[in-house]
Scaffold this motif. Structure first.
Motif, short mmCIF file in Angstrom:
data_model
loop_
_atom_site.label_atom_id
_atom_site.label_comp_id
_atom_site.label_asym_id
_atom_site.label_seq_id
_atom_site.Cartn_x
_atom_site.Cartn_y
_atom_site.Cartn_z
N PRO A 183 -3.88 -4.17 1.29
CA PRO A 183 -3.98 -3.10 0.70
C PRO A 183 -4.87 -3.33 -0.61
CG PRO A 183 -1.64 -3.54 0.52
CD PRO A 183 -2.38 -4.58 1.52
N GLU A 184 -5.08 -2.03 -1.39
CA GLU A 184 -5.54 -2.15 -2.73
C GLU A 184 -4.38 -2.91 -3.63
OE1 GLU A 184 -9.04 -0.21 -3.75
OE2 GLU A 184 -8.58 -1.84 -2.55
N TRP A 185 -5.01 -3.17 -4.56
CA TRP A 185 -3.85 -4.41 -5.33
C TRP A 185 -2.66 -3.52 -5.75
CZ3 TRP A 185 -2.12 -2.74 -10.02
CH2 TRP A 185 -2.96 -2.00 -10.99
N TYR A 186 -2.70 -2.38 -6.07
CA TYR A 186 -1.46 -1.73 -6.63
C TYR A 186 -0.49 -1.33 -5.65
CZ TYR A 186 -5.14 2.02 -5.08
OH TYR A 186 -5.98 2.78 -4.47
N LEU A 187 -0.79 -1.60 -4.35
CA LEU A 187 0.08 -1.52 -3.26
C LEU A 187 0.82 -2.73 -2.72
CD1 LEU A 187 -1.31 1.52 -1.46
CD2 LEU A 187 0.41 1.55 -3.07
N LEU A 188 0.09 -3.88 -3.73
CA LEU A 188 0.31 -5.32 -2.87
C LEU A 188 2.01 -5.70 -3.12
CD1 LEU A 188 -2.71 -7.60 -4.25
CD2 LEU A 188 -1.85 -6.90 -1.70
N PRO A 189 2.71 -5.31 -4.21
CA PRO A 189 4.18 -5.64 -4.18
C PRO A 189 4.73 -4.86 -3.14
CG PRO A 189 3.29 -4.84 -6.16
CD PRO A 189 2.35 -4.86 -5.16
N PHE A 190 4.47 -3.76 -2.92
CA PHE A 190 5.60 -3.08 -1.96
C PHE A 190 4.86 -3.67 -0.32
CE2 PHE A 190 5.12 0.11 -5.10
CZ PHE A 190 6.35 0.31 -5.42
N TYR A 191 3.93 -4.11 -0.25
CA TYR A 191 3.29 -4.72 0.79
C TYR A 191 3.92 -5.98 1.23
CZ TYR A 191 -0.33 -5.97 4.63
OH TYR A 191 -0.91 -6.43 5.88
N GLY A 199 3.36 -8.86 -6.14
CA GLY A 199 1.78 -8.54 -6.06
C GLY A 199 1.07 -9.98 -5.47
N PHE A 200 1.38 -10.98 -6.05
CA PHE A 200 0.45 -12.24 -5.39
C PHE A 200 1.12 -12.38 -3.98
CE2 PHE A 200 -0.46 -12.64 -9.84
CZ PHE A 200 -1.76 -13.36 -9.75
N CYS A 201 2.06 -12.33 -3.83
CA CYS A 201 2.66 -12.38 -2.31
C CYS A 201 1.94 -11.61 -1.42
CB CYS A 201 4.19 -12.35 -2.32
SG CYS A 201 5.24 -13.55 -3.25
N GLY A 202 1.63 -10.25 -1.68
CA GLY A 202 1.19 -9.40 -1.04
C GLY A 202 -0.24 -9.65 -0.59
N ALA A 203 -0.97 -10.63 -1.61
CA ALA A 203 -2.33 -10.73 -1.20
C ALA A 203 -2.63 -11.78 -0.61
CB ALA A 203 -2.97 -10.89 -2.76
N HIS A 204 -1.58 -12.73 -0.10
CA HIS A 204 -1.62 -14.11 0.63
C HIS A 204 -0.96 -13.76 2.14
CE1 HIS A 204 -2.47 -15.43 -3.39
NE2 HIS A 204 -3.26 -16.42 -3.11
N PRO A 205 -1.75 -14.65 2.98
CA PRO A 205 -1.08 -14.62 4.22
C PRO A 205 0.42 -15.07 3.97
CG PRO A 205 -3.16 -15.62 4.15
CD PRO A 205 -2.91 -15.46 2.95
N ALA A 261 -8.84 -10.05 -4.30
CA ALA A 261 -9.49 -10.90 -3.22
C ALA A 261 -8.57 -12.07 -2.74
CB ALA A 261 -10.70 -11.51 -4.08
N PRO A 262 -8.17 -11.59 -1.45
CA PRO A 262 -7.14 -12.76 -1.04
C PRO A 262 -7.86 -14.02 -0.56
CG PRO A 262 -7.93 -11.29 0.59
CD PRO A 262 -8.64 -10.66 -0.57
N ALA A 263 -7.11 -15.02 -0.79
CA ALA A 263 -7.52 -16.34 -0.49
C ALA A 263 -8.40 -16.38 0.89
CB ALA A 263 -6.37 -17.41 -0.56
N LEU A 264 -9.47 -17.23 0.72
CA LEU A 264 -10.12 -17.14 1.84
C LEU A 264 -10.28 -18.67 2.44
CD1 LEU A 264 -13.45 -15.50 0.26
CD2 LEU A 264 -12.25 -14.53 2.33
N ALA A 265 -9.04 -19.39 1.97
CA ALA A 265 -8.98 -20.66 2.13
C ALA A 265 -9.11 -20.81 3.84
CB ALA A 265 -7.65 -21.08 1.80
N ASN A 266 -8.43 -20.06 4.75
CA ASN A 266 -8.46 -20.61 6.02
C ASN A 266 -9.46 -19.96 6.92
OD1 ASN A 266 -7.36 -18.03 5.70
ND2 ASN A 266 -5.42 -18.46 6.92
#
Lengths: 439, 266
Positions: free
Chosen positions: A287-295, A353-359, B18-23
């Motif tokens: 989602p957009e950055w502002y929803l990432l913590p909830f994601y 927020g950072f957690c939501g942005a990463h797999p 911009a999520p990591a594009l690593a994989n």
């Protein structure tokens, strides 16, 4: 603070109108002479900034709606046409797209401010709850607005979020079908999201009206959290706070303009410039950055239903906050322990927020080997988001209720004027250099 | 201080978005300099003209640009804009480019589908009538539309430049390249359906610029960057005025604030 009125009609017409519809009296009492604590710092300017954000979104949104086509095969191109062929369409659309992010930056600061200074405590519970309703409506509006350009992230984001609602027992399926307008996300979904996206901002404006009404009954909280005791503690809203809010709004606009004119797409996602294609799923749907913590909270647990309940619970916790915090001291300025836990809470939200942005299964620290804990390696975003989620809920349901009973707060000042006077007597020069730090 | 903190936090959030594009297992794109980057960046019109020629003679054989009209080429900031012709429809160069293309039309007398020479009001004709035809001619792969390609990829300029110049390396052991596919380490997965499109002297530049693969790639990326956001230059110029205005306005408001509050201890 309502009830008293200092308005005096100046002309025959004003007197005539005042006896029939006292709208000028109402405006003067609420926007001009309203007694406001004199010690409000810059964190209090975000109310005005938020009103400005809502205004910008509504004005630019109405103009965009004149050119936008809510149709699955025309929506994407109509948005690009706005950018290319409508006079200043690029400006209007980038203001609207980045305006959503600015709105959320401001609302998060506004909410953290309320949390820190105890602005949710009696007699301001209704004021706080109305704010939570506005926040919830903002999330819904922003989500539906992001679907409208009908890019890849729009489409697949809509699929993911609507499917979440489908996981709720009993009501899930019918509500999802109703949202979709069919049996999958498609043209009907787009059309009704457009309709609702146009409706909700006016509902927000209505609740904002109630929010300000509820504010003007007890009056503003202030950085000391101490009630206004006398006229000495306040200044009229105009010109004191119109000019201070005006300055803060202008500075906020500078930051807004940097994004709009120089980084208009940095807060978005490149995939949303690829037209929606149900057959191709983007590598990472975020989602957009502002929803990432909830994601991040949603993905922290392996069970979908529990994830959905936690995500909504994270917002629901805000609604009952006034009854969770047991401390009688409003401002955390006089609660050193609470202040520390509050700082960790802010940090936890940012980490989420950072957690939501990463797999979820990706390593947090690259190449750092740890051990398997339950379903995943400890050094993964999913475990970090679990820690963040745990703290998020512990803060509301464990720390705030217990801390109020166990901590020893610092003595609070007798009145707003007391620390103000001692402050300026002690360090006038330093205080002038950083006015936002002052009481 | 507070504002600065907020701005920094906002920029931090921008990186979050911009999520990591690593994989995606592709090489990070090559670094290159672009004349339009930065708040005062401008396109080099000669480069845009060369880039358009590369698109027209090479890319357009397979890639459509459905959002582009011939008139766009002559609008302010475009490759063939001339001060003399404020209205791009009057621009003789644009007209002559359009005239070389045949487009479908309906004969208003008989209702028959006819061909006629394109005008500056027409869209760039697509190379294939539909997706199936495009896939059939390209070994099953679909050449993406290039109208907004630079905005549609992370680090779009560097990415497209790297793809165009990234052919030729030997694939790593174990990566099987089927017939009709090519190895390109900058493409996610490493196997791309596009034939290496550029070659030295494949396009003759009218301004005498040496026609290397690198030059062709840079020029066509400049053209595609312009086409992805044709109002970018106007936006930055407008932005400069807006920033100056807001800075002065903020200064005046701050002075007013200090003056109004001067007698209030707070």
């Amino acid at each position: 603070m309502s009830g008293h009125s200092t308005y005096e009609p100046k002309s025959g017409f004003e007197r005539w109108l005042d006896e029939r519809l006292p709208i000028l009296r109402w405006s003067a009492d609420h926007m001009m002479s309203f007694p406001t604590p004199k010690n409000l710092n810059y964190w209090w300017t975000f109310g005005a900034i938020l009103a400005m954000c809502l205004g910008v979104q509504i004005v630019t949104g109405i103009i965009l709606a004149m050119h936008y086509v809510p149709h699955e095969s025309l929506a994407f191109n109509s948005v690009e046409r706005i950018m290319r062929d409508v006079n200043y369409g690029w400006l209007i659309r980038y203001l609207h797209a980045n305006g959503a992010s600015m709105f959320f930056i401001a609302v998060y600061i506004h909410m953290f401010r309320g949390l820190y200074y105890g602005s949710y405590k009696a007699p301001r519970e209704v004021l706080w709850i109305l704010g939570c309703i506005i926040f919830f409506l903002m999330i819904a509006t922003a989500f539906m607005g992001y679907v409208l350009p009908w890019g890849q992230m729009s489409f697949h984001g809509a699929v993911v979020i609507t499917n979440l609602i489908g996981s709720l027992p009993i009501i899930g399926k019918p509500v999802t079908t109703w949202l979709w307008g069919g049996f999958a996300v498609g043209g009907a979904t787009l059309n009704r999201f457009f309709s609702l996206h146009y409706l909700l901002p006016f509902m927000i404006a209505g609740v904002v009206g109630l929010h300000i009404w509820a504010l003007h009954v007890p009056g503003n909280n202030n950085p000391t959290g101490v009630n206004v005791k006398s006229k000495e503690d306040t200044v009229p809203f105009h010109p004191y706070y119109t000019v201070k809010d005006g300055f803060a709004m202008s500075v906020f606009l500078i930051m807004f303009a940097v994004f709009v004119f120089y980084f208009p797409n940095v807060l978005g996602h490149a995939d949303n410039y690829v037209p929606a294609n149900p057959l191709v799923t983007p590598a990472h749907i975020v989602p957009e950055w502002y929803l990432l913590p909830f994601y991040a909270i949603l993905r922290a647990v392996p069970d979908k239903l529990i994830g959905v309940l936690l995500m909504f619970g994270a917002i629901a916790a805000l609604f009952i906050l006034p009854w969770l915090d047991t401390s009688r001291v409003r401002s955390m300025r006089y609660r050193p322990t609470a202040k520390l836990y509050f700082m960790i809470f802010v940090l936890a939200c940012i980490v989420l927020g950072f957690c939501g942005a990463h797999p979820p299964d990706q390593q947090v620290i690259n190449g750092f080997a740890t051990f398997q804990l339950l379903d995943s390696d400890l050094n993964t975003w999913v475990w970090l988001s679990r820690i963040g989620t745990l703290y998020y809920f512990a803060f509301f349901f464990f720390i705030l209720p217990l801390l109020g009973l166990t901590e020893t707060p610092l003595p609070t000042p007798e009145s707003i004027s007391e620390p103000v006077l001692s402050n300026s007597a002690n360090a006038p020069a330093g205080a002038a250099a950083s006015p936002e730090k002052r009481g | 201080m507070l504002r600065k903190g907020i701005a920094l936090a906002a920029l931090g959030l921008a990186f979050l978005a911009a999520p990591a594009l690593a994989n995606t297992n592709a090489l990070p794109p090559k670094e290159a300099h672009w004349s339009d980057s930065g708040p005062f960046g401008k396109f080099d019109q000669a480069q845009l003209q060369r880039g358009y020629k590369v698109y027209r003679e090479v890319c357009s054989a397979c890639h459509s640009m459905n959002l582009m009209y011939f008139r766009n080429l002559g609008q302010p900031g475009g490759p063939f804009y001339e001060e003399k012709y404020k209205n791009p429809n009057d621009n003789p160069y644009v007209k002559s480019i359009a005239k070389d293309y045949q487009v479908d039309d309906i004969d208003s007398e008989t209702g028959d589908v006819v061909k006629r020479a394109a005008t500056s009001a027409d869209a760039f004709p697509a190379p294939f009538p539909n997706e199936a035809a495009a896939r059939a001619s390209n070994g099953g792969a679909l050449p993406p539309d290039l109208s907004v390609i630079i905005k549609a990829r992370e680090e779009g300029q560097e990415y497209v430049y790297s793809i165009l110049t990234g052919f030729g390396a030997a694939p790593p052991a174990g990566l099987k390249i089927e017939a009709g596919k090519y190895y390109n380490p900058y493409f996610p997965g490493g196997v791309i359906g596009m034939t290496p499109p550029l070659a030295a002297d494949k396009v003759t530049f009218d301004d005498g610029t040496k026609s290397t693969v690198d030059q062709q790639a840079k020029d066509v990326v400049a053209f595609l960057t312009w086409a992805s956001d044709p109002k970018a230059q106007e936006r930055k110029q407008f932005g400069l005025g807006a920033m100056i205005y807001l800075l002065i306005f903020s200064g005046l408001l701050y002075a007013s604030y200090r003056r109004i509050w001067r007698n209030v201890a707070h």
